[in-house]
Design a protein around this motif. Structure first.
Motif, PDB file in Angstrom:
ATOM      1  N   TYR A  19       0.847  -1.198   0.000  1.00  0.00           N
ATOM      2  CA  TYR A  19       0.000   0.000   0.000  1.00  0.00           C
ATOM      3  C   TYR A  19       0.882   1.247   0.000  1.00  0.00           C
ATOM      4  CZ  TYR A  19      -3.395  -3.491   1.497  1.00  0.00           C
ATOM      5  OH  TYR A  19      -4.178  -4.603   1.574  1.00  0.00           O
ATOM      6  N   LYS A  21       1.024   4.016  -1.762  1.00  0.00           N
ATOM      7  CA  LYS A  21       0.420   5.347  -1.863  1.00  0.00           C
ATOM      8  C   LYS A  21      -0.260   5.782  -0.572  1.00  0.00           C
ATOM      9  CE  LYS A  21      -0.217   5.237  -6.810  1.00  0.00           C
ATOM     10  NZ  LYS A  21      -1.131   5.240  -7.944  1.00  0.00           N
ATOM     11  N   GLN A  22      -0.781   4.820   0.185  1.00  0.00           N
ATOM     12  CA  GLN A  22      -1.500   5.149   1.404  1.00  0.00           C
ATOM     13  C   GLN A  22      -0.639   5.033   2.648  1.00  0.00           C
ATOM     14  OE1 GLN A  22      -2.480   2.611  -0.666  1.00  0.00           O
ATOM     15  NE2 GLN A  22      -4.346   3.317  -1.618  1.00  0.00           N
ATOM     16  N   SER A  23       0.578   4.540   2.528  1.00  0.00           N
ATOM     17  CA  SER A  23       1.356   4.162   3.711  1.00  0.00           C
ATOM     18  C   SER A  23       1.654   5.338   4.649  1.00  0.00           C
ATOM     19  CB  SER A  23       2.651   3.467   3.301  1.00  0.00           C
ATOM     20  OG  SER A  23       3.480   4.334   2.568  1.00  0.00           O
ATOM     21  N   LYS A  64      -8.093  -4.197   4.958  1.00  0.00           N
ATOM     22  CA  LYS A  64      -7.956  -3.715   3.586  1.00  0.00           C
ATOM     23  C   LYS A  64      -7.746  -4.884   2.627  1.00  0.00           C
ATOM     24  CE  LYS A  64      -8.357  -0.231   2.051  1.00  0.00           C
ATOM     25  NZ  LYS A  64      -9.600   0.217   1.390  1.00  0.00           N
ATOM     26  N   THR A  68     -10.415  -5.726  -0.517  1.00  0.00           N
ATOM     27  CA  THR A  68     -10.036  -5.676  -1.931  1.00  0.00           C
ATOM     28  C   THR A  68     -10.426  -6.933  -2.683  1.00  0.00           C
ATOM     29  OG1 THR A  68      -7.838  -6.555  -1.477  1.00  0.00           O
ATOM     30  CG2 THR A  68      -8.067  -4.157  -1.565  1.00  0.00           C
ATOM     31  N   LEU A  73      -3.537  -9.859  -1.712  1.00  0.00           N
ATOM     32  CA  LEU A  73      -3.768  -9.079  -0.499  1.00  0.00           C
ATOM     33  C   LEU A  73      -4.571  -9.863   0.528  1.00  0.00           C
ATOM     34  CD1 LEU A  73      -4.413  -5.576  -2.080  1.00  0.00           C
ATOM     35  CD2 LEU A  73      -2.312  -6.493  -1.106  1.00  0.00           C
ATOM     36  N   SER A 115      -8.958   1.665   6.974  1.00  0.00           N
ATOM     37  CA  SER A 115      -9.143   0.728   5.860  1.00  0.00           C
ATOM     38  C   SER A 115     -10.421   1.030   5.093  1.00  0.00           C
ATOM     39  CB  SER A 115      -9.157  -0.719   6.355  1.00  0.00           C
ATOM     40  OG  SER A 115     -10.365  -1.026   7.011  1.00  0.00           O
ATOM     41  N   TYR A 118      -9.478   4.818   3.141  1.00  0.00           N
ATOM     42  CA  TYR A 118      -8.538   4.846   2.016  1.00  0.00           C
ATOM     43  C   TYR A 118      -8.897   3.786   0.995  1.00  0.00           C
ATOM     44  CZ  TYR A 118      -5.690   8.212   4.398  1.00  0.00           C
ATOM     45  OH  TYR A 118      -5.261   9.351   5.005  1.00  0.00           O
ATOM     46  N   LYS A 119      -9.029   4.225  -0.232  1.00  0.00           N
ATOM     47  CA  LYS A 119      -9.389   3.328  -1.319  1.00  0.00           C
ATOM     48  C   LYS A 119      -8.121   2.823  -2.000  1.00  0.00           C
ATOM     49  CE  LYS A 119     -13.680   4.087  -0.627  1.00  0.00           C
ATOM     50  NZ  LYS A 119     -14.263   3.244   0.364  1.00  0.00           N
ATOM     51  N   THR A 120      -8.208   1.604  -2.482  1.00  0.00           N
ATOM     52  CA  THR A 120      -7.123   1.023  -3.273  1.00  0.00           C
ATOM     53  C   THR A 120      -7.658   0.786  -4.671  1.00  0.00           C
ATOM     54  OG1 THR A 120      -7.747  -1.165  -2.480  1.00  0.00           O
ATOM     55  CG2 THR A 120      -5.936  -0.083  -1.345  1.00  0.00           C
ATOM     56  N   TYR A 123      -8.419  -4.320  -8.393  1.00  0.00           N
ATOM     57  CA  TYR A 123      -7.549  -5.308  -8.998  1.00  0.00           C
ATOM     58  C   TYR A 123      -8.385  -6.239  -9.860  1.00  0.00           C
ATOM     59  CZ  TYR A 123      -4.023  -3.736  -5.736  1.00  0.00           C
ATOM     60  OH  TYR A 123      -3.130  -2.971  -5.047  1.00  0.00           O
TER      61      TYR A 123
END
Length: 171
Positions: A19, A21-23, A64, A68, A73, A115, A118-120, A123
């Motif tokens: 993660y 970008k969100q870390s 998270k 997803t 993940l 969780s 924040y969007k991921t 996939y």
């Protein structure tokens, strides 16, 4: 304090890798949110250490990964549960009066909230084969034509060489 070093290193590496970008936001807001929740629900005691951040990371990575529904993940979520699943008992009172269970509970709650927040990226499975396409028609596929309606393999009719290419028509 040294008990938190190795889990913190492993969980921060997993968070940063999966993660990226969100870390930084998860770490920063996780510390602030878990600290605020600890301040609200905490008893008069010393609440210090990296445990709440560890609980934020465990909770965020677990929830998270499940949200997803991406197999890698989800596997990471299951690995976190296997390795750190015993931590959940220390988020309840009366397990050990010498630790800040409030900080642990606040970390679990903060990780769950983050969780959701924040969007991921979505996939999607990479399509490698023709039969994986949604508009695939089995009856038009040469291989699938070799099977009958019951799924049994059927030999194609034998074609004579002169039926394929008629030599007399050339003369």
């Amino acid at each position: 304090m040294y008990n938190n070093s190795i889990p913190l290193l492993i969980l921060l590496a997993a968070l940063r890798y999966f993660y990226s970008k969100q870390s930084l936001a998860v770490i920063g807001y996780g510390i602030l949110l878990s600290g605020f929740i600890t301040w609200v629900i905490g008893r008069e005691n010393h609440h210090i250490g990296a445990s709440s951040l560890i609980y934020v990371l465990v909770s965020f990575i677990f929830f998270k990964g499940i949200q997803t529904k991406y197999y890698r993940l989800v596997a990471l979520s299951l690995a976190v549960v296997i390795v750190y699943g015993g931590l959940v008992w220390y988020a309840f009172p009366k397990v050990d009066s010498t630790i800040s269970w409030e900080g642990h509970l606040a970390g679990l709650m903060a990780g769950f909230v983050l969780s959701l927040f924040y969007k991921t990226p979505e996939y999607q499975k990479i399509i490698k084969y023709d039969w994986e396409h949604p508009d695939f028609e089995p009856m038009k596929d040469k291989f699938m034509q070799r099977f009958d309606e019951n799924g049994n393999f059927v030999n194609l009719p034998i074609v004579e060489d002169n039926e394929i290419f008629d030599f007399e028509e050339l003369n």
